[in-house]
Design a protein around this motif. Structure first.
Motif, PDB file in Angstrom:
ATOM      1  N   TRP A  70      13.111  -7.399   8.114  1.00 24.23           N
ATOM      2  CA  TRP A  70      11.762  -7.425   7.570  1.00 24.23           C
ATOM      3  C   TRP A  70      10.795  -8.122   8.518  1.00 24.23           C
ATOM      4  N   SER A  71      10.481  -7.520   9.611  1.00 23.37           N
ATOM      5  CA  SER A  71       9.657  -8.240  10.579  1.00 23.37           C
ATOM      6  C   SER A  71       8.224  -7.727  10.636  1.00 23.37           C
ATOM      7  N   GLU A  72       7.806  -6.923   9.673  1.00 22.37           N
ATOM      8  CA  GLU A  72       6.433  -6.422   9.711  1.00 22.37           C
ATOM      9  C   GLU A  72       5.459  -7.588   9.457  1.00 22.37           C
ATOM     10  N   ASN A  73       4.280  -7.481  10.061  1.00 22.51           N
ATOM     11  CA  ASN A  73       3.316  -8.579   9.964  1.00 22.51           C
ATOM     12  C   ASN A  73       2.840  -8.841   8.537  1.00 22.51           C
ATOM     13  N   TYR A  74       2.802  -7.784   7.716  1.00 17.64           N
ATOM     14  CA  TYR A  74       2.244  -7.945   6.380  1.00 17.64           C
ATOM     15  C   TYR A  74       3.222  -8.561   5.388  1.00 17.64           C
ATOM     16  N   MET A  75       4.462  -8.808   5.826  1.00 16.82           N
ATOM     17  CA  MET A  75       5.504  -9.190   4.872  1.00 16.82           C
ATOM     18  C   MET A  75       5.215 -10.453   4.036  1.00 16.82           C
ATOM     19  N   GLY A 108      -3.101  -3.476  -4.881  1.00 15.39           N
ATOM     20  CA  GLY A 108      -2.725  -4.139  -3.619  1.00 15.39           C
ATOM     21  C   GLY A 108      -1.386  -3.622  -3.107  1.00 15.39           C
ATOM     22  N   ILE A 109      -0.412  -3.515  -4.010  1.00 16.67           N
ATOM     23  CA  ILE A 109       0.915  -3.040  -3.610  1.00 16.67           C
ATOM     24  C   ILE A 109       0.856  -1.564  -3.209  1.00 16.67           C
ATOM     25  N   LEU A 110      -0.048  -0.826  -3.837  1.00 13.15           N
ATOM     26  CA  LEU A 110      -0.232   0.584  -3.458  1.00 13.15           C
ATOM     27  C   LEU A 110      -0.647   0.676  -1.990  1.00 13.15           C
ATOM     28  N   TYR A 111      -1.495  -0.263  -1.581  1.00 14.61           N
ATOM     29  CA  TYR A 111      -1.923  -0.301  -0.171  1.00 14.61           C
ATOM     30  C   TYR A 111      -0.708  -0.547   0.739  1.00 14.61           C
ATOM     31  N   PHE A 112       0.105  -1.565   0.369  1.00 17.02           N
ATOM     32  CA  PHE A 112       1.283  -1.872   1.196  1.00 17.02           C
ATOM     33  C   PHE A 112       2.261  -0.698   1.218  1.00 17.02           C
ATOM     34  N   THR A 113       2.375  -0.009   0.073  1.00 18.62           N
ATOM     35  CA  THR A 113       3.264   1.156   0.020  1.00 18.62           C
ATOM     36  C   THR A 113       2.750   2.237   0.972  1.00 18.62           C
ATOM     37  N   GLY A 114       1.426   2.360   1.032  1.00 21.04           N
ATOM     38  CA  GLY A 114       0.820   3.302   1.967  1.00 21.04           C
ATOM     39  C   GLY A 114       1.172   2.951   3.404  1.00 21.04           C
ATOM     40  N   VAL A 115       1.171   1.647   3.709  1.00 23.11           N
ATOM     41  CA  VAL A 115       1.534   1.208   5.069  1.00 23.11           C
ATOM     42  C   VAL A 115       2.988   1.589   5.362  1.00 23.11           C
ATOM     43  N   LYS A 116       3.850   1.440   4.359  1.00 24.35           N
ATOM     44  CA  LYS A 116       5.259   1.812   4.536  1.00 24.35           C
ATOM     45  C   LYS A 116       5.391   3.312   4.804  1.00 24.35           C
ATOM     46  N   ILE A 117       4.641   4.090   4.040  1.00 23.53           N
ATOM     47  CA  ILE A 117       4.705   5.552   4.211  1.00 23.53           C
ATOM     48  C   ILE A 117       4.257   5.934   5.628  1.00 23.53           C
ATOM     49  N   MET A 118       3.185   5.279   6.087  1.00 23.58           N
ATOM     50  CA  MET A 118       2.702   5.514   7.461  1.00 23.58           C
ATOM     51  C   MET A 118       3.824   5.214   8.459  1.00 23.58           C
ATOM     52  N   GLY A 119       4.502   4.072   8.245  1.00 26.78           N
ATOM     53  CA  GLY A 119       5.596   3.686   9.145  1.00 26.78           C
ATOM     54  C   GLY A 119       6.727   4.696   9.128  1.00 26.78           C
ATOM     55  N   GLY A 120       6.966   5.294   7.952  1.00 29.23           N
ATOM     56  CA  GLY A 120       8.042   6.273   7.816  1.00 29.23           C
ATOM     57  C   GLY A 120       7.747   7.578   8.526  1.00 29.23           C
ATOM     58  N   PHE A 121       6.465   7.929   8.600  1.00 33.60           N
ATOM     59  CA  PHE A 121       6.102   9.199   9.226  1.00 33.60           C
ATOM     60  C   PHE A 121       5.634   9.041  10.679  1.00 33.60           C
ATOM     61  N   PRO A 143       6.062   6.504  13.852  1.00 35.70           N
ATOM     62  CA  PRO A 143       6.768   5.326  14.378  1.00 35.70           C
ATOM     63  C   PRO A 143       5.844   4.268  14.984  1.00 35.70           C
ATOM     64  N   GLN A 144       4.670   4.705  15.475  1.00 32.40           N
ATOM     65  CA  GLN A 144       3.785   3.729  16.136  1.00 32.40           C
ATOM     66  C   GLN A 144       3.226   2.692  15.160  1.00 32.40           C
ATOM     67  N   PHE A 145       3.345   2.943  13.863  1.00 26.82           N
ATOM     68  CA  PHE A 145       2.798   2.007  12.879  1.00 26.82           C
ATOM     69  C   PHE A 145       3.812   0.977  12.392  1.00 26.82           C
ATOM     70  N   THR A 146       4.989   0.957  12.986  1.00 24.56           N
ATOM     71  CA  THR A 146       6.011   0.031  12.495  1.00 24.56           C
ATOM     72  C   THR A 146       6.817  -0.572  13.642  1.00 24.56           C
ATOM     73  N   PRO A 188      11.076   1.540  13.347  1.00 24.95           N
ATOM     74  CA  PRO A 188      10.932   2.963  13.050  1.00 24.95           C
ATOM     75  C   PRO A 188      12.174   3.626  12.459  1.00 24.95           C
ATOM     76  N   GLU A 189      13.368   3.276  12.969  1.00 19.40           N
ATOM     77  CA  GLU A 189      14.585   3.946  12.467  1.00 19.40           C
ATOM     78  C   GLU A 189      14.791   3.649  10.988  1.00 19.40           C
ATOM     79  N   ALA A 190      14.625   2.359  10.634  1.00 15.87           N
ATOM     80  CA  ALA A 190      14.838   1.968   9.240  1.00 15.87           C
ATOM     81  C   ALA A 190      13.769   2.581   8.334  1.00 15.87           C
ATOM     82  N   MET A 191      12.523   2.604   8.814  1.00 16.86           N
ATOM     83  CA  MET A 191      11.449   3.148   7.983  1.00 16.86           C
ATOM     84  C   MET A 191      11.611   4.662   7.781  1.00 16.86           C
TER      85      MET A 191
END
Lengths: 253, 389
Positions: free
Chosen positions: B193-198, B250-263, B265-268, B271-274
């Motif tokens: 869990w090393s994302e900045n928003y964690m 607020g959590i919807l926003y973070f979920t959106g960030v996760k979805i971005m990371g999943g699709f 790779p430059q946003f996370t 990348p492999e885990a996302m």
């Protein structure tokens, strides 16, 4: 539809708010921000520092170099996967069948279009200078030996949380159910290394191809020292991106 | 011989609750007995964990209950520490819930350890100040003590003393929450869990689950007692519902960030885990659990009904709690499934490691959840007057 004409409305201003209400609002805001600020300041290992342990080495667990500073150079291209080192390790250190302290991985390295080269890569604990496993252990069951830099285990203190296993970037640890503790390579510290007066480990002694060269980084007469310092030798370490500063070096020639 | 007596008075409400408590406690006991068995024979024989994936499902209820306790403590602090009168009616039940959730979390992590009996000795005799786990366990244990003192003071009507304990507990649990994140983040060696928003994500999730639990368990408490909620209680639940809705956004926003990371790779950083989470084997968990149950369904329920009906808020609460449990399971497991030497072209190295919880792990998790539910019912039986006061 008749809209509200804002220009004709009187400005109520904050003067009309009861002072008690204003005080309460301010107090609430200050309390929330104060406590959360305090929380982040008081957090003894903030997220930034925690990341530093891996990425920029800001949280060293000990000073180095050690004396002796044990190291191993692995001449990958010499390895023929005879597994004598694995057998020697198991027999010397009483390693059960379900675990291993050292292993040999088979690589298929792309060298040109449609061409691949087979290579065997022995792996073991890297006895890092910034070991994540030591950093996370809550009871100091695993620690960096202040004399020689070996990452050691004190089995009596192990609570079995397995965080060190999760933290190790090299998959160098396993849980030895028989002893109810984490087990790992300690350069045969209490077995072969002691017997040989600090000269060699069981795996290095058993290797017929001179793959594993054990030595002292502070001793210019040590073969490992010479290999590391020889001009023209290109050395590499496993997973450098984790910035653990390993003491096991790989040499392709 | 009379084997039974026909009566019109049984079962009474209290009898019902006692029977429910006993049933929950029995299931909890059965589940937790699997934990004792594992402790005796060793986890190698009973857990689905491996050398490569050393943390299993039991970390999830620990993180879930610890974060839930954090959220409950934060919401109770709004009334108790920060003096917002709207939230005051919720304080006694919320403090009790915070207390039992932390106790459940600590019980889960105890059963996850191979040698839990050594913790008492070596956490004191050989503490490691650089270890987040040491700090987290110590802080959470102290927090639990202060919450017990807080609840005792509330039962004795010592408001000022309770406020002092609540303030200390609030600071402690916030620190614990930050350490929880750092603890996991340190395992960046495995792409955890090393994302900045964690850190913010963790605190928001904790408060969200706290609100969800209050909405759900206050409704259950009132339904069980058969009482109509008083106006002040309804106001408090509506305020919690509003906070819940804001946090869901607020959590919807973070979920959106996760979805971005999943699709993309430059946003996370991971990348492999996302990818595994959003598009791979865990996609069902992610889209149904993390997106649907945790966020979208509760938001829809609140928007459609205007957040006025307590039973709908309770439904939104249970949906959110279920989704967040799945979220924590994913968070613990997915990062571990990325092979250590994936960049070295290793022959026969799987693309991802695999993990499935064993029967023992599932039973222990079930036992822990039922332990919490049994403790909640016990609280409803013993402390009803305190809750209503």
């Amino acid at each position: 539809m008749k809209g509200i004409n804002l220009e004709k409305l009187n400005d109520e201003g904050v003067e009309s708010l009861p002072s008690k209400e204003r005080r309460q609002f301010l107090q609430f805001g200050l309390s929330i921000s104060g406590v959360f600020l305090g929380g982040s300041l008081l957090s003894l290992t903030s997220a930034h520092e925690a990341q530093g342990a891996l990425n920029s080495g800001k949280v060293p667990v000990a000073e180095f170099p050690y004396s002796p500073h044990y190291t191993m150079v692995i001449r990958q291209s010499h390895c023929i996967d005879c597994e004598r080192c694995l057998e020697a390790c198991r027999n010397t250190n009483n390693v059960p069948a379900h675990g291993y302290r050292t292993n040999i991985l088979e690589r298929s390295i792309p060298i040109a279009q449609g061409q691949r080269e087979r290579a065997f890569m022995p792996i073991l604990c890297n006895h890092c200078n910034h070991p994540p496993c030591v950093r996370v252990c809550p009871t100091q069951a695993t620690y960096k030996d202040k004399t020689n830099g070996i990452v050691q285990m004190n089995p009596d203190k192990c609570i079995g949380c397995k965080t060190c296993m999760a933290a190790c970037p090299y998959n160098a640890r396993y849980f030895k159910e028989e002893a109810r503790t984490i087990d790992k390579c300690n350069f045969c510290y209490d077995t072969k290394l002691k017997e040989s007066g600090g000269k060699i480990t069981a795996c290095a002694a058993a290797c017929p191809a001179g793959v594993r060269i054990f030595g002292d980084l502070t001793d210019p007469e040590s073969e490992a020292y010479k290999l590391i310092h020889a001009p023209g030798n290109v050395l590499w370490v496993l997973r450098p991106e984790t910035d653990t500063l390993p003491n096991v070096f790989y040499l392709d020639t | 011989m009379t084997f039974y007596q026909k009566t019109n008075t049984l079962p009474s409400t209290s009898m019902n609750r006692l029977l429910i408590f006993m049933a929950l406690a029995l299931i909890s006991g059965i589940g937790l007995s699997f934990g004792l068995h594992s402790m005796l024979v060793g986890h190698d024989h009973t857990f689905g964990t491996t050398r490569e994936v050393p943390w299993g499902i039991l970390i999830s209820p620990y993180v879930f209950f610890a974060c839930l306790s954090t959220g409950l403590c934060i919401v109770s602090s709004l009334g108790q520490v920060f003096g917002i009168s709207t939230f005051r009616p919720l304080v006694p039940r919320t403090v009790f819930l915070a207390l039992i959730t932390m106790a459940t979390g600590l019980m889960c992590i105890t059963l996850e350890l191979e040698n839990p009996w050594r913790v008492g000795f070596y956490a004191l005799l050989s503490p490691h100040q650089s270890s987040n786990i040491w700090w987290k366990t110590t802080i959470y244990s102290l927090y639990l003590i202060f919450m017990v003192l807080n609840f005792m003071s509330l039962t004795l009507k010592k408001e000022q003393r309770a406020k002092v304990f609540a303030t200390i507990a609030f600071v402690a649990v916030t620190m614990g929450n930050l350490n929880m994140n750092s603890d996991m983040e340190l395992l960046g060696a495995r792409g955890f869990w090393s994302e900045n928003y964690m850190p913010l994500y963790f605190l928001s999730l904790s408060t969200l689950t706290g609100c969800a639990a209050i909405l759900l368990f206050s409704w259950i408490g009132k339904t069980f007692s058969g009482q109509r909620p008083e106006t002040k209680d309804e106001m408090a639940l509506k305020a919690t519902g509003k906070l819940f809705m804001v946090l869901l956004l607020g959590i919807l926003y973070f979920t959106g960030v996760k979805i971005m990371g999943g699709f993309f790779p430059q946003f996370t950083k991971n990348p492999e885990a996302m990818f595994l989470l959003v598009q791979g084997d865990f996609a069902l968990n992610f889209w149904i659990g993390e997106v649907g149950l945790a966020v979208l369904l509760p938001l829809t329920l609140i928007f459609v009904t205007g957040g006025e009906k307590s039973n709908i808020l309770a439904l939104a609460g249970i949906s959110c709690l279920t989704g967040v449990f799945v979220l924590f399971y994913d968070l613990v497991i997915v990062g571990q499934l990325i092979p250590h030497y994936q960049q070295y072209n290793i022959v026969d190295l799987p693309k991802y490691y695999s993990y499935s919880p064993s029967l023992h792990e599932i039973m222990i998790t079930t036992g822990a959840i039922f332990f919490f539910l049994a403790a909640f019912i016990l609280g409803e039986m013993l402390f009803k007057k305190i809750y209503d006061s």
